[in-house]
Scaffold this active site. Structure first.
Site, PDB file in Angstrom:
ATOM      1  N   ASN A   9       0.870  -1.177   0.000  1.00 38.66           N
ATOM      2  CA  ASN A   9       0.000   0.000   0.000  1.00 38.66           C
ATOM      3  C   ASN A   9       0.908   1.227   0.000  1.00 38.66           C
ATOM      4  OD1 ASN A   9      -1.791   2.064   0.475  1.00 38.66           O
ATOM      5  ND2 ASN A   9      -2.293   1.440   2.569  1.00 38.66           N
ATOM      6  N   TRP A  10       1.035   1.850  -1.161  1.00 34.70           N
ATOM      7  CA  TRP A  10       1.979   2.983  -1.277  1.00 34.70           C
ATOM      8  C   TRP A  10       1.436   4.252  -0.644  1.00 34.70           C
ATOM      9  CZ3 TRP A  10       3.788   2.562  -7.129  1.00 34.70           C
ATOM     10  CH2 TRP A  10       4.501   1.375  -7.286  1.00 34.70           C
ATOM     11  N   LYS A  11       0.170   4.262  -0.306  1.00 34.71           N
ATOM     12  CA  LYS A  11      -0.474   5.464   0.269  1.00 34.71           C
ATOM     13  C   LYS A  11      -0.201   6.669  -0.638  1.00 34.71           C
ATOM     14  CE  LYS A  11       0.058   3.381   4.774  1.00 34.71           C
ATOM     15  NZ  LYS A  11      -0.004   3.532   6.205  1.00 34.71           N
ATOM     16  N   HIS A  95      -9.439   0.940   4.953  1.00 38.80           N
ATOM     17  CA  HIS A  95      -8.157   1.166   5.627  1.00 38.80           C
ATOM     18  C   HIS A  95      -8.400   2.108   6.802  1.00 38.80           C
ATOM     19  CE1 HIS A  95      -4.066   2.465   6.456  1.00 38.80           C
ATOM     20  NE2 HIS A  95      -3.667   1.370   5.822  1.00 38.80           N
ATOM     21  N   GLU A  97      -6.848   4.547   7.828  1.00 39.64           N
ATOM     22  CA  GLU A  97      -6.678   5.983   7.515  1.00 39.64           C
ATOM     23  C   GLU A  97      -7.927   6.541   6.833  1.00 39.64           C
ATOM     24  OE1 GLU A  97      -2.881   5.595   5.541  1.00 39.64           O
ATOM     25  OE2 GLU A  97      -1.998   5.032   7.455  1.00 39.64           O
ATOM     26  N   GLU A 167      -5.260  -5.278  10.630  1.00 41.66           N
ATOM     27  CA  GLU A 167      -4.296  -4.198  10.805  1.00 41.66           C
ATOM     28  C   GLU A 167      -4.557  -3.477  12.121  1.00 41.66           C
ATOM     29  OE1 GLU A 167      -2.409  -3.016   6.869  1.00 41.66           O
ATOM     30  OE2 GLU A 167      -4.068  -1.653   7.197  1.00 41.66           O
ATOM     31  N   GLY A 173       2.428   2.175  10.671  1.00 43.06           N
ATOM     32  CA  GLY A 173       3.343   3.301  10.497  1.00 43.06           C
ATOM     33  C   GLY A 173       4.036   3.735  11.769  1.00 43.06           C
ATOM     34  N   SER A 212       3.523  -2.313  10.300  1.00 40.25           N
ATOM     35  CA  SER A 212       4.985  -2.326  10.451  1.00 40.25           C
ATOM     36  C   SER A 212       5.604  -3.691  10.151  1.00 40.25           C
ATOM     37  CB  SER A 212       5.390  -1.830  11.839  1.00 40.25           C
ATOM     38  OG  SER A 212       4.923  -0.498  12.031  1.00 40.25           O
ATOM     39  N   GLY A 233       2.922  -1.165   4.280  1.00 43.07           N
ATOM     40  CA  GLY A 233       2.975   0.269   3.995  1.00 43.07           C
ATOM     41  C   GLY A 233       4.410   0.707   3.729  1.00 43.07           C
ATOM     42  N   GLY A 234       5.068   1.226   4.755  1.00 41.93           N
ATOM     43  CA  GLY A 234       6.398   1.811   4.613  1.00 41.93           C
ATOM     44  C   GLY A 234       7.396   0.919   3.876  1.00 41.93           C
TER      45      GLY A 234
HETATM   46  C1  PEP Z   1      -0.759   0.024   6.151  1.00 44.86           C
HETATM   47  O1  PEP Z   1      -0.945   1.226   6.130  1.00 44.86           O
HETATM   48  O2  PEP Z   1      -1.590  -0.735   5.629  1.00 44.86           O
HETATM   49  C2  PEP Z   1       0.444  -0.472   6.819  1.00 44.86           C
HETATM   50  C3  PEP Z   1       0.472  -1.707   7.183  1.00 44.86           C
HETATM   51  O3  PEP Z   1       1.452   0.445   7.005  1.00 44.86           O
HETATM   52  P1  PEP Z   1       2.898   0.153   7.660  1.00 44.86           P
HETATM   53  O4  PEP Z   1       3.418  -1.124   7.069  1.00 44.86           O
HETATM   54  O5  PEP Z   1       3.731   1.337   7.292  1.00 44.86           O
HETATM   55  O6  PEP Z   1       2.680   0.028   9.126  1.00 44.86           O
END
Ligand code: PEP
Length: 253
Positions: A9-11, A95, A97, A167, A173, A212, A233-234
């Site tokens: 997920n590049w956001k 999600h 967010e 999640e 994040g 994470s 994500g990251g």
């Molecule tokens: C996400 O936003 O779906 C996610 C898992 O982010 P991160 O890996 O950065 O925690």
């Protein structure tokens, strides 16, 4: 045996140039991988670029959200059929967010899940608790409520063609990861909940962990019996890290 899925997920990250490099790295790196489904979910505007670069590769792509509406005067919105037009296979729905910054309710998320299915996209349904809810021992209540709303709206059979991502909001994040045991406990609970409706659907559905996940913890998380990959994500923004997670998942297959 469920094949794992690793979805990035590049956001709202990246640039045209940066994405070109990222995709080049992913395209090269996946050549040696088998036994794992891989996808990336870029910002809408980059989807045609992603389609151009990934077409013919084993990597799929998807949207990060879709509109509740099919078409019409909805400024700024993108429909499921538009995503399909550009070769998307997946779309993330619910999600945290979106739930927190855009006040998406469980009911709206369920509607989006159905809209995705209606056009032939595979929804990746995100569910998970906040830190406060975990501290109040409400984790199971929260994920059950989020999932039950989808089951009530779409029916249990609708989970046959979807993916779930557990999640925990406190792990997204933040660099804090649920321990493999914490994650497995919730994944087992989710699969058990689905099994109460339909054991075949429960057995088949991929339940991803997100929060994470990185190369150093992916293998241990994915080794758990009910963790079928990750929503990343990251760590999805660097080809080497993303590929290492894909590799860790492919060894489990
Ligand atoms: C996400 O936003 O779906 C996610 C898992 O982010 P991160 O890996 O950065 O925690």
């Amino acid at each position: 045996m469920r094949q794992p899925l690793v979805a990035g997920n590049w956001k709202m990250n990246g640039s045209r140039e940066g994405i070109f490099e990222l995709l080049k790295g992913i395209r090269e790196g996946v050549k040696d991988l088998a036994g794992v489904d891989i996808a990336v979910c870029p910002p809408y505007i980059y989807i045609p670029e992603v389609q151009g670069q990934l077409h013919g590769s084993p990597v799929s792509w998807g949207g990060q959200d879709l509109s509740l509406q099919q078409q019409g005067a909805y400024t700024g919105e993108v429909s499921g059929s538009m995503l399909l037009d550009f070769g998307c296979k997946y779309v993330i729905v619910g999600h945290s967010e979106r739930r927190s910054y855009h006040a998406e309710s469980d009911q709206q998320v369920a509607e989006k899940y159905q809209s995705a299915l209606d056009v032939g996209l595979v929804p990746i349904l995100c569910i998970g608790e906040t830190l406060e809810q975990r501290e109040q021992n409400a984790t199971e209540d929260v994920v059950a409520r989020q999932l039950d709303t989808v089951i009530a709206r779409c029916g249990i059979a609708a989970l046959k063609n979807g993916v779930i991502a557990y999640e925990p909001v406190w792990a997204i994040g933040t660099g804090k990861t649920a321990t493999p045991e914490q994650a497995q406990q919730v994944h087992g609970f989710i699969r058990g909940m689905i099994a109460q409706h339909d054991s075949a659907v429960a057995e088949k559905i991929q339940i991803l962990y997100g929060g994470s996940m990185k190369p150093s913890n992916a293998a241990e998380l994915i080794s758990k019996p009910d963790i079928d990959g990750g929503l990343i994500g990251g760590a999805a923004l660097k080809a080497a890290d993303f590929l290492d997670i894909c590799k860790a998942a492919s060894f489990q297959a």
